[in-house]
Design an enzyme around this catalytic site. Structure first.
Site, PDB file in Angstrom:
ATOM      1  CE  LYS A  37      -4.313  -1.350   2.128  1.00 18.03           C
ATOM      2  NZ  LYS A  37      -5.155  -1.253   3.304  1.00 18.03           N
ATOM      3  CG  PHE A 160     -19.028  12.926   9.299  1.00 18.46           C
ATOM      4  CD1 PHE A 160     -19.859  12.056   9.984  1.00 18.46           C
ATOM      5  CD2 PHE A 160     -18.364  13.912  10.011  1.00 18.46           C
ATOM      6  CE1 PHE A 160     -20.033  12.176  11.358  1.00 18.46           C
ATOM      7  CE2 PHE A 160     -18.537  14.044  11.380  1.00 18.46           C
ATOM      8  CZ  PHE A 160     -19.376  13.174  12.059  1.00 18.46           C
ATOM      9  NE  ARG A 162     -20.651  13.490   0.636  1.00 19.82           N
ATOM     10  CZ  ARG A 162     -21.116  14.593   0.069  1.00 19.82           C
ATOM     11  NH1 ARG A 162     -22.338  14.612  -0.407  1.00 19.82           N
ATOM     12  NH2 ARG A 162     -20.369  15.672  -0.040  1.00 19.82           N
ATOM     13  CD  GLU A 163     -16.254   3.962  -0.757  1.00 19.99           C
ATOM     14  OE1 GLU A 163     -16.361   3.523  -1.907  1.00 19.99           O
ATOM     15  OE2 GLU A 163     -16.122   3.241   0.236  1.00 19.99           O
ATOM     16  CG  LEU A 261     -36.027  11.734   0.496  1.00 17.68           C
ATOM     17  CD1 LEU A 261     -37.123  12.789   0.556  1.00 17.68           C
ATOM     18  CD2 LEU A 261     -36.437  10.530   1.368  1.00 17.68           C
ATOM     19  N   GLY A 264     -34.836   3.048  -5.148  1.00 17.36           N
ATOM     20  CA  GLY A 264     -34.148   2.156  -6.080  1.00 17.36           C
ATOM     21  C   GLY A 264     -33.730   0.881  -5.382  1.00 17.36           C
ATOM     22  N   GLY A 268     -25.555   0.258  -0.264  1.00 17.90           N
ATOM     23  CA  GLY A 268     -24.546  -0.771  -0.074  1.00 17.90           C
ATOM     24  C   GLY A 268     -23.254  -0.089   0.322  1.00 17.90           C
ATOM     25  CB  CYS A 271     -19.906   3.314   5.344  1.00 16.99           C
ATOM     26  SG  CYS A 271     -18.156   3.720   5.310  1.00 16.99           S
TER      27      CYS A 271
HETATM   28  C1  UDX Z   1     -21.634   6.925   3.669  1.00 16.48           C
HETATM   29  C2  UDX Z   1     -22.009   8.244   4.352  1.00 16.48           C
HETATM   30  O1  UDX Z   1     -22.764   9.057   3.455  1.00 16.48           O
HETATM   31  C3  UDX Z   1     -20.749   8.969   4.792  1.00 16.48           C
HETATM   32  O2  UDX Z   1     -21.082  10.176   5.460  1.00 16.48           O
HETATM   33  C4  UDX Z   1     -19.976   8.058   5.718  1.00 16.48           C
HETATM   34  O3  UDX Z   1     -18.777   8.673   6.111  1.00 16.48           O
HETATM   35  C5  UDX Z   1     -19.684   6.726   5.021  1.00 16.48           C
HETATM   36  O4  UDX Z   1     -20.878   6.139   4.571  1.00 16.48           O
HETATM   37  P1  UDX Z   1     -20.750   6.235   1.262  1.00 16.48           P
HETATM   38  O5  UDX Z   1     -20.660   4.836   1.754  1.00 16.48           O
HETATM   39  O6  UDX Z   1     -19.627   6.781   0.438  1.00 16.48           O
HETATM   40  O7  UDX Z   1     -20.906   7.236   2.489  1.00 16.48           O
HETATM   41  O8  UDX Z   1     -22.058   6.295   0.392  1.00 16.48           O
HETATM   42  P2  UDX Z   1     -23.362   7.223   0.279  1.00 16.48           P
HETATM   43  O9  UDX Z   1     -23.140   8.318  -0.677  1.00 16.48           O
HETATM   44  O10 UDX Z   1     -23.879   7.568   1.607  1.00 16.48           O
HETATM   45  O11 UDX Z   1     -24.338   6.191  -0.430  1.00 16.48           O
HETATM   46  C6  UDX Z   1     -24.654   4.960   0.206  1.00 16.48           C
HETATM   47  C7  UDX Z   1     -25.551   4.117  -0.642  1.00 16.48           C
HETATM   48  O12 UDX Z   1     -26.860   4.619  -0.637  1.00 16.48           O
HETATM   49  C8  UDX Z   1     -25.162   3.953  -2.110  1.00 16.48           C
HETATM   50  O13 UDX Z   1     -25.276   2.591  -2.448  1.00 16.48           O
HETATM   51  C9  UDX Z   1     -26.181   4.804  -2.825  1.00 16.48           C
HETATM   52  O14 UDX Z   1     -26.419   4.357  -4.138  1.00 16.48           O
HETATM   53  C10 UDX Z   1     -27.400   4.648  -1.948  1.00 16.48           C
HETATM   54  N1  UDX Z   1     -28.372   5.757  -2.042  1.00 16.48           N
HETATM   55  C11 UDX Z   1     -28.002   7.010  -1.712  1.00 16.48           C
HETATM   56  C12 UDX Z   1     -29.685   5.493  -2.444  1.00 16.48           C
HETATM   57  O15 UDX Z   1     -30.043   4.360  -2.741  1.00 16.48           O
HETATM   58  N2  UDX Z   1     -30.565   6.521  -2.502  1.00 16.48           N
HETATM   59  C13 UDX Z   1     -30.231   7.789  -2.183  1.00 16.48           C
HETATM   60  O16 UDX Z   1     -31.109   8.669  -2.251  1.00 16.48           O
HETATM   61  C14 UDX Z   1     -28.912   8.040  -1.779  1.00 16.48           C
END
Ligand code: UDX
Length: 447
Positions: A37, A160, A162-163, A261, A264, A268, A271
């Site tokens: 890494k 916090f 987000r990916e 909101l 779908g 996943g 996190c």
């Molecule tokens: C999340 C949190 O948002 C972040 O603050 C924390 O630090 C880590 O976990 P992340 O895992 O990157 O971040 O994904 P996020 O953008 O939250 O989306 C999570 C999942 O929810 C995705 O699979 C996304 O497709 C889904 N999603 C999101 C929905 O199905 N509908 C929505 O309206 C929003």
């Protein structure tokens, strides 16, 4: 004198945090127990796809043109202990195999390895997502092992990010939360985050348990929002409603808000699913499990969406078996702008259809290599067009920009049947129908 910072663990969180700290002007030394890494990062490469992160690394890792040289790597704990005023612990806390609880072994081993090398005043700052109560326990470990005694302290500062937006979220956080036990710890963290605080990021100071809980409760709330709208999608399916319109309409109420909101196939990733499970497990240990039983329902609504997408596809294909049917799957990652397929709803749906005899061909802009590794028996194509060639149905399962920009007319020429099923409610039905496609989305039977 400027603070010196170390970052322990150079995965998603740590690599981004280390580069961001260098960008904020600090000298940074990052450690990972996995040599490969570190070698990758030293070459200015990241093990995952994250927009902007490689560029940020190359601005600070020595050897690149114009680099500040402020970000270095090591595997030597003694060097880390001697170097840092502030040590950020950014290792991962995955779900334990066969259990809901999270695996704390990486955090424990990081603290256990670092503490004996804390011979001068230092602040250890946990960023990993941990069960509430962990910081208190880890503070005791540091107190026992650190030669500096009371001058080596712990703080908790949940992350916090987000990916897909990790760089932006780290450099410009929408809030900074710190659990501290002394004014000195607070002052040090104010110094670390001086730039974002100056730009207006709120700085919330609290105790250890609250800081730990902020993270898990934020993720629980987000998961709840998604499962809420997915539950409404189920009702819309039964009542001939339109969940996208419903979400728009309730979203105008700013107490509810529009974000998160989108109905779908659900959430996943690395996190949300594991965090809500670990939260339930921890609440159980604390005797507060009743408070979180609703999260079990949130989890099960979420998992149900995947099966419902499969059923929607089956019905759209005539209601029989998938045997002999060719299915194009657009998207494999758990969300766009990421190559992460951990607990990906898209890959799960593709896998279910494949296991039921469908001939599935997947295309994803960035997730192909990871998807192939997890699910080598699926078919893969190098483009959306190739995936769709000869398909009896096209499933849109991850909402990449690239898929919104596809030309339905061009795809229509190569598909066997013009049937598009939108598992993310993100495509424009009008556009697809104009090109002769049957468009069907989850929670919108008549839209
Ligand atoms: C999340 C949190 O948002 C972040 O603050 C924390 O630090 C880590 O976990 P992340 O895992 O990157 O971040 O994904 P996020 O953008 O939250 O989306 C999570 C999942 O929810 C995705 O699979 C996304 O497709 C889904 N999603 C999101 C929905 O199905 N509908 C929505 O309206 C929003």
């Amino acid at each position: 004198m400027a603070l010196k910072i170390t970052v322990i663990g150079t995965g998603y969180l740590g690599a981004t945090h280390a580069a961001a700290m260098a960008e904020l002007g600090f000298e940074v030394l990052a450690l990972d127990v996995v040599r490969e890494k570190i070698e990758m990062l030293e070459r200015g490469e990241t093990p995952m796809y994250e927009p902007g992160l490689e560029e940020l690394l190359r601005r600070h890792v020595p050897g690149f043109e114009g680099s500040s040289g402020r970000l270095r790597f090591t595997q030597d704990w003694a060097e880390v202990g001697a170097f840092g005023d502030v040590h950020f612990v950014c290792v991962n806390t995955p779900q334990k195999h066969g259990e809901y609880a999270c695996d704390m072994s990486y955090v424990e081993s990081a603290i256990g390895s670092l503490a004996p090398h804390l011979a001068r005043p230092a602040l250890v700052v946990g960023k990993s997502t941990v069960p509430v109560g962990s910081a208190d326990r880890l503070a005791r470990t540091i107190a026992e092992l650190a030669p500096a005694g009371a001058d080596a302290e712990l703080a908790w500062n949940p992350e916090f990010l987000r990916e897909g937006l990790a760089v932006q979220d780290t450099l410009h956080p929408d809030r900074i939360v710190v659990g501290v036990r002394s004014e000195r710890a607070e002052a040090l963290l104010r110094q670390v985050y001086e730039t974002p605080i100056g730009e207006g990021s709120p700085f919330v100071v609290t105790d250890f348990p609250t800081a730990e809980l902020v993270k898990t409760s934020a993720n629980s709330f987000l998961a709840t929002k998604i499962s809420f709208i997915n539950a409404m999608a189920e009702v819309c399916e039964a009542a001939d409603g339109d969940v996208a319109k419903l979400a728009e309409a309730i979203g105008y109420d700013d107490r509810i808000g529009k974000k998160f909101l989108r109905a779908g196939i659900g959430f996943g990733g690395g996190c949300l699913p594991k965090d809500i499970r670990a939260f339930m497990a921890r609440a159980g240990e604390l005797g507060a499990d009743q408070a979180l039983t609703f999260l079990r329902e949130i989890d099960s609504i979420n998992m149900r969406q995947r099966g419902q997408m499969v059923e929607l596809a089956r019905q759209a294909l005539g209601g029989g078996s998938f045997l002999g049917k060719r299915i194009a799957v657009l998207g494999a990652t758990f969300k766009p702008d990421s190559d992460d397929v951990r607990d990906s709803p898209a890959l799960n749906v593709a896998g279910q259809i494949h296991l039921q005899g469908g001939q599935v061909t997947v295309y994803d802009p960035k997730g192909m290599a990871n998807a192939r590794r997890v699910f080598p028996t699926l078919g893969y194509a190098d483009s959306a067009l190739e995936a769709v060639r000869g398909a009896d149905a096209v499933l849109h399962l991850t909402e990449w920009q690239e898929f919104r920009e596809l030309d339905p007319a061009q795809l229509g020429e190569v598909a066997t049947t013009r049937l598009i099923l939108d598992g993310r409610n993100a495509l424009d039905p009008v556009l697809w129908r104009k090109a002769g496609w049957t468009y069907r989305a989850m929670g919108r039977p008549t839209a």
